[in-house]
Design a protein around this motif. Structure first.
Motif, short mmCIF file in Angstrom:
data_model
loop_
_atom_site.label_atom_id
_atom_site.label_comp_id
_atom_site.label_asym_id
_atom_site.label_seq_id
_atom_site.Cartn_x
_atom_site.Cartn_y
_atom_site.Cartn_z
N TYR A 62 28.11 35.68 67.83
CA TYR A 62 27.70 34.52 67.04
C TYR A 62 26.33 34.73 66.42
N LEU A 69 27.02 36.93 58.60
CA LEU A 69 28.11 36.72 57.65
C LEU A 69 27.88 35.44 56.85
N LEU A 152 45.15 39.98 65.68
CA LEU A 152 44.61 38.88 64.88
C LEU A 152 43.32 39.29 64.19
N LEU A 153 42.43 39.97 64.93
CA LEU A 153 41.16 40.39 64.33
C LEU A 153 41.40 41.37 63.19
N ALA A 156 42.68 39.46 60.27
CA ALA A 156 41.64 38.64 59.67
C ALA A 156 40.72 39.49 58.80
N ALA A 160 40.45 39.02 54.92
CA ALA A 160 39.17 38.64 54.34
C ALA A 160 38.80 39.58 53.20
N VAL B 70 39.03 34.00 68.05
CA VAL B 70 39.67 33.24 66.97
C VAL B 70 38.63 32.67 66.03
N ALA B 71 37.47 32.23 66.57
CA ALA B 71 36.42 31.67 65.72
C ALA B 71 35.87 32.73 64.78
N ALA B 72 35.71 33.96 65.28
CA ALA B 72 35.19 35.03 64.42
C ALA B 72 36.18 35.32 63.29
N ALA B 73 37.48 35.37 63.63
CA ALA B 73 38.49 35.60 62.60
C ALA B 73 38.47 34.46 61.59
N VAL B 75 36.00 32.43 60.77
CA VAL B 75 34.83 32.36 59.90
C VAL B 75 34.92 33.47 58.85
N ALA B 76 35.48 34.64 59.21
CA ALA B 76 35.60 35.71 58.22
C ALA B 76 36.54 35.29 57.09
N VAL B 77 37.72 34.78 57.47
CA VAL B 77 38.69 34.38 56.44
C VAL B 77 38.16 33.19 55.64
#
Lengths: 170, 102
Positions: A62, A69, A152-153, A156, A160, B70-73, B75-77
């Motif tokens: 975080y 980011l 999932l990562l 993503a 992205a 899941v939060a990282a994914a 925020v990226a998307v």
């Protein structure tokens, strides 16, 4: 009041205050910087809760990655005067309803929490290693979820990149 | 004496602040930040309940790790979406995002 209570009070006051700055500031840069402080406050809460590994993950993911980011995205999309980049909603009603709803949730949940009585359990057994336990769970019982999180990562990140680059006109 | 209740109250306060932010902000990035606040509040609850109600196991911490993933994914998307929309609309104000309305 002993030392650990005081530490908790300081950490929670710091976390809540910086979270308030995130939503109340009209400058999105200030919001982003306050968000980093909130993440660090949450990390300190994790350390306070004997979850050292999670605190470090919180700081790495975080306070390190997500906040960078967000700041990059802000720099890419900000063109106007930074003082009014994060204004409240135009209609007073929406802001009012949001505030009311938030207060209702806080008061309702707060009352429920205040009325709850939890069983008092002993501390963790001597020599208990949370990180080792975490690793055993992650690669044992929860290995399918672990693999799904990895996929999932990956999805993503690829998604992205495709989204941010824009579709190619063919 | 600080116990589980106080940590849950801290989580509730953070969640309420994030909820207010989702309603009261116009900047899409500000909205994402508020969602991050709410996810962090949930993580505090997971870890606190793990620490006080199941001290000899780490299941709550495990769930918090999945929430972080899941939060990282997310925020990226989410930020990629915002940048992509900004390229079309020259704005990050959610009132300008009416592409799916008719």
């Amino acid at each position: 009041m002993n030392m650990s209570d005081l530490v908790f009070l300081i950490i929670s006051a710091f976390t809540v205050a910086s979270a308030l700055v995130v939503v109340l500031s009209r400058n999105i840069i200030h919001s982003a910087l306050a968000l980093i402080l909130t993440f660090l406050g949450v990390a300190m809460t994790f350390f306070d809760l004997d979850a050292g590994f999670l605190g470090l993950v919180q700081i790495l993911v975080y306070a390190g990655a997500v906040s960078v980011l967000i700041i990059f995205a802000i720099m890419l999309v900000m063109k106007s005067d930074p003082k009014s980049t994060n204004p409240p909603v135009a209609s007073r009603d929406t802001g009012f309803v949001g505030g009311l709803l938030a207060w209702l949730v806080v008061i309702g949940l707060g009352t429920a929490i205040g009325l709850s009585r939890w069983p008092s359990l002993p501390n963790a057994p001597e020599g208990y290693d949370a990180v080792a336990d975490l690793a055993t769970l992650l690669l044992g019982n929860y290995v399918v979820a672990f693999e799904a999180a990895a996929v999932l990562l990956l999805l993503a990140v690829v998604g992205a990149i495709i989204l941010a680059r824009g579709a190619e006109k063919s | 004496m600080i116990g589980l209740n106080h940590y849950l109250l801290l989580g509730t306060a953070l969640f309420g602040i994030g909820l207010y932010g989702v309603f009261a902000k116009r900047n899409a990035i500000g909205l994402l930040m508020s969602i991050e606040l709410m996810l962090n509040a949930v993580n505090i609850n997971f870890v606190a309940i793990n620490r006080f109600l199941q001290p000899g196991a780490a299941t709550g911490q495990l769930f918090a790790i999945f929430v972080i993933v899941v939060a990282a994914a997310e925020v990226a998307v989410g930020l990629a979406l915002i940048i992509s929309i900004y390229r079309q609309r020259q704005s990050v104000d959610i009132n300008d995002f009416n592409l799916m309305k008719w």
